[in-house]
Motif scaffolding. Structure first.
Motif, short mmCIF file in Angstrom:
data_model
loop_
_atom_site.label_atom_id
_atom_site.label_comp_id
_atom_site.label_asym_id
_atom_site.label_seq_id
_atom_site.Cartn_x
_atom_site.Cartn_y
_atom_site.Cartn_z
N ASN A 1 0.82 -1.21 0.00
CA ASN A 1 0.00 0.00 0.00
C ASN A 1 0.86 1.26 0.00
O ASN A 1 0.62 2.20 -0.76
CB ASN A 1 -0.92 0.01 1.22
CG ASN A 1 -2.01 -1.05 1.14
OD1 ASN A 1 -2.29 -1.59 0.07
ND2 ASN A 1 -2.63 -1.33 2.27
N SER B 1 -12.09 6.41 -1.70
CA SER B 1 -11.04 5.59 -2.31
C SER B 1 -9.68 6.26 -2.12
O SER B 1 -9.58 7.34 -1.53
CB SER B 1 -11.33 5.38 -3.80
OG SER B 1 -11.21 6.61 -4.50
N VAL B 2 -8.65 5.63 -2.67
CA VAL B 2 -7.31 6.19 -2.55
C VAL B 2 -7.10 7.38 -3.47
O VAL B 2 -6.05 8.02 -3.41
CB VAL B 2 -6.24 5.11 -2.85
CG1 VAL B 2 -6.28 4.01 -1.81
CG2 VAL B 2 -6.42 4.54 -4.25
N ARG C 1 -7.71 8.40 4.34
CA ARG C 1 -7.64 6.99 3.96
C ARG C 1 -9.04 6.37 3.91
O ARG C 1 -9.91 6.69 4.73
CB ARG C 1 -6.77 6.21 4.95
CG ARG C 1 -7.28 6.30 6.38
CD ARG C 1 -6.42 5.53 7.33
NE ARG C 1 -6.82 5.76 8.71
CZ ARG C 1 -6.43 5.03 9.74
NH1 ARG C 1 -5.64 4.00 9.55
NH2 ARG C 1 -6.85 5.31 10.96
N PHE D 1 -8.30 0.81 4.96
CA PHE D 1 -7.02 0.99 4.27
C PHE D 1 -5.98 1.56 5.23
O PHE D 1 -6.24 2.53 5.95
CB PHE D 1 -7.17 1.94 3.08
CG PHE D 1 -5.91 2.17 2.30
CD1 PHE D 1 -5.57 1.33 1.26
CD2 PHE D 1 -5.04 3.20 2.64
CE1 PHE D 1 -4.41 1.54 0.53
CE2 PHE D 1 -3.88 3.42 1.93
CZ PHE D 1 -3.56 2.58 0.87
N GLU D 2 -4.80 0.95 5.25
CA GLU D 2 -3.70 1.44 6.07
C GLU D 2 -2.41 1.33 5.27
O GLU D 2 -2.28 0.46 4.39
CB GLU D 2 -3.56 0.64 7.37
CG GLU D 2 -4.58 0.97 8.43
CD GLU D 2 -4.23 0.37 9.78
OE1 GLU D 2 -3.06 -0.05 9.94
OE2 GLU D 2 -5.10 0.31 10.66
N ASN D 3 -1.46 2.21 5.59
CA ASN D 3 -0.11 2.07 5.06
C ASN D 3 0.85 2.00 6.24
O ASN D 3 0.44 1.94 7.39
CB ASN D 3 0.22 3.22 4.10
CG ASN D 3 0.13 4.58 4.78
OD1 ASN D 3 -0.11 4.69 5.98
ND2 ASN D 3 0.33 5.62 4.01
#
Length: 543
Positions: A331, A414-415, A494, A498-500
């Motif tokens: 990600n 979304s991203v 985010r 979702f995670e980074n």
């Protein structure tokens, strides 16, 4: 034909710049909307505290960074002593350390249950906090210290360059007139380096205003944490936008005040390269003092926190090295790669328009696009949410009118929102890198190419692009690193689930379990060291 193409390129540049500056105008528009409930309550209760803490934090970190950076920059630039060659690049390493990670490490070391206070109690026989005094690190002063440790290299790098480029004739004249090295520094070198110091302080001020994780972990209420809490806690976008506008006002006011203070100052000097024979040789005692100062600073700013972080990562490697870690890495890498690619394409377009157009006004798009770098992550997130939310609603309304099912939140859910925010914030880095590369390309190459019948597109692809490749790569690399480290915008924008790596590490930091996220933190730090290697090579070439 060429004029028509030039106009089309110019229009494309203005369109891209308008898109990138849209969040700023959307933020201002949203901030002007009425909101008597949440913002009125904040104004009557805690807002003065937020503003005071933010100002004290910015001023404290700026002053602390100056006090740490200037001695190092002077010693490295103008003095000869053992270890200077290695320290000149080693002092840049703290830039790779996120502030909130350093804050956690030192909190773990210095808290009541930490090894430092345990050792003191064991040595002196103390049994309770009432028996002795030990400063609390989780305060505004502690946040100032932590951020100063990781941000001083901004000023160090610029000040070192400024000291190295100062006219040697002036330095020699000051010595002939009986000035000691200290007097020469205080009366001549420091005032002449003021423009570079001002730029460094401005960068530090913007990074401090943008910091969210460190002050949040230390429970220091600032405007940045207020934006986060107002949006996620109260769900009030208008109040968050008003707070964001105050942050912008604070940052731009500080920068404007400094420029106003030196509006009549002009500096003219003949630049010359410092040679080894022009450096002040330090005595044994002076060398010991210089080494002690620089090495102690490097120890506390990078070596100690990174060593502890690495020990955590090794100790919890088996628990961290799993499928989720790989997904988080993918990600982060995907976001950073896409952002760096888009930013470089935008920078190439805007700088090509600026170079090839005969109209001075065509320099405006690149300048407008660079404004996003001054936006703190939380502020930028609010600015991005406003137009993208309106666009999402518009798309769904059109779908309802057409009698079909709306696609939902395809932008803010979304991203896309994350990538857009990252591009707005970091495209200035790519523009700066491409601009520096363009300065090395002779305008005669453009004239020859056009004379040979090359179109603007062919000129860009066949002539400029090969010569700009190194600058583009450097810009892409720097944008990649910044995108990997960016936290506030990622936390606010985010998508659900979702995670980074950055948000993953902060989650464990917030729960005071950094050990479980140490491996991800080490990856972020190691990736951040890559551009420092390039800086190191550049420094060695000018030493």
């Amino acid at each position: 034909m060429i004029l028509g193409l030039a106009r089309s390129w110019s229009l494309a540049g203005y369109a891209v710049a308008a898109l990138l500056v849209l969040p700023l105008f959307a933020l201002i528009f949203q901030a002007l909307q009425p909101d008597e409930a949440v913002f009125g309550h904040l104004l009557a209760t805690v807002l003065p505290t937020y503003i005071r803490n933010s100002l004290l934090l910015i001023l404290g970190v700026s002053l602390g960074s100056l006090l740490l950076a200037i001695p190092c920059a002077w010693l490295i630039a103008r003095c000869e002593f053992f270890g200077r060659r290695y320290l000149q690049w080693a002092l840049l390493l703290p830039l790779a350390m996120p502030g909130y990670i350093v804050a956690y490490v030192y909190t773990d070391l210095l808290d009541y249950a930490g090894p430092v206070q345990r050792s003191l109690r064991s040595i002196f026989g103390w049994s309770s906090p009432q028996d002795y005094f030990f400063p609390d690190i989780r305060t505004l002063g502690g946040a100032i210290c932590m951020l100063s440790l990781v941000l001083f290299p901004y000023i160090y790098l610029l000040a070192r360059t400024a000291f190295m480029e100062q006219s040697l004739s002036l330095a020699h004249a000051s010595r002939i007139m009986g000035c000691s090295p200290w007097q020469s520094f205080w009366r001549l070198s420091l005032p002449m380096a003021r423009p570079a110091l001002a730029v460094g302080v401005a960068l530090v001020a913007m990074e401090t205003a943008a910091d969210f994780a460190t002050v949040s972990y230390f429970a220091v209420p600032t405007l940045t944490t207020a934006v986060y809490d107002t949006w996620l806690g109260y769900g009030n976008l208008t109040a968050a936008a008003k707070l964001s506008a105050i942050i912008l006002l604070v940052v731009f006011s500080l920068i404007g005040f400094e420029r106003f203070a030196r509006r009549k100052q002009q500096l003219f000097q003949k630049q010359s390269r410092i040679q080894a024979t022009d450096l002040y040789p330090l005595t044994a005692v002076q060398t010991a003092v210089a080494l002690s100062f620089c090495c102690t600073l490097l120890l506390f700013a990078f070596v100690l926190p990174f060593s502890i972080l690495l020990s955590y990562a090794i100790g919890y490697f088996e628990q961290s090295w799993d499928e989720r870690f790989w997904q988080l890495s993918v990600n982060s890498l995907s976001l950073a790669l896409i952002t760096s690619l888009i930013c470089c394409l935008i920078a190439l377009l805007l700088m090509f328009v600026r170079r090839s157009s005969p109209r001075p006004s065509d320099a405006l798009p690149s300048r407008l696009a660079s404004m996003g770098y001054a936006l703190p992550g939380t502020v930028l997130a609010i600015g991005v949410l406003v137009p993208l939310t309106m666009l999402d609603f518009a798309i769904n309304d059109v779908a309802d009118v057409m009698g079909i099912k709306g696609p939902g939140l395809i932008l803010t859910g979304s991203v896309v929102a994350l990538i857009f925010a990252f591009c707005v914030r970091f495209v200035a880095i790519a523009i700066g890198s491409v601009e520096n590369s363009y300065k090395r390309i002779s305008p005669s190459l453009d004239m020859v190419s056009l004379t040979m019948g090359q179109s603007p597109r062919q000129l860009l692809w066949r002539v400029h692009f090969p010569l700009l490749a190194k600058g583009l790569f450097s810009g892409a690399l720097l944008v990649f690193i910044e995108s990997m480290k960016e936290l506030p915008a990622a936390l606010l924008l985010r998508p659900i689930g979702f995670e980074n790596l950055a948000t993953y590490v902060f989650q464990f930091v917030s729960d005071e379990k950094l050990e479980h996220g140490a491996l991800a933190a080490v990856v972020i730090v190691l990736v951040g060291l890559v551009p420092l290697i390039y800086l190191n090579r550049s420094l060695e070439q000018h030493s």
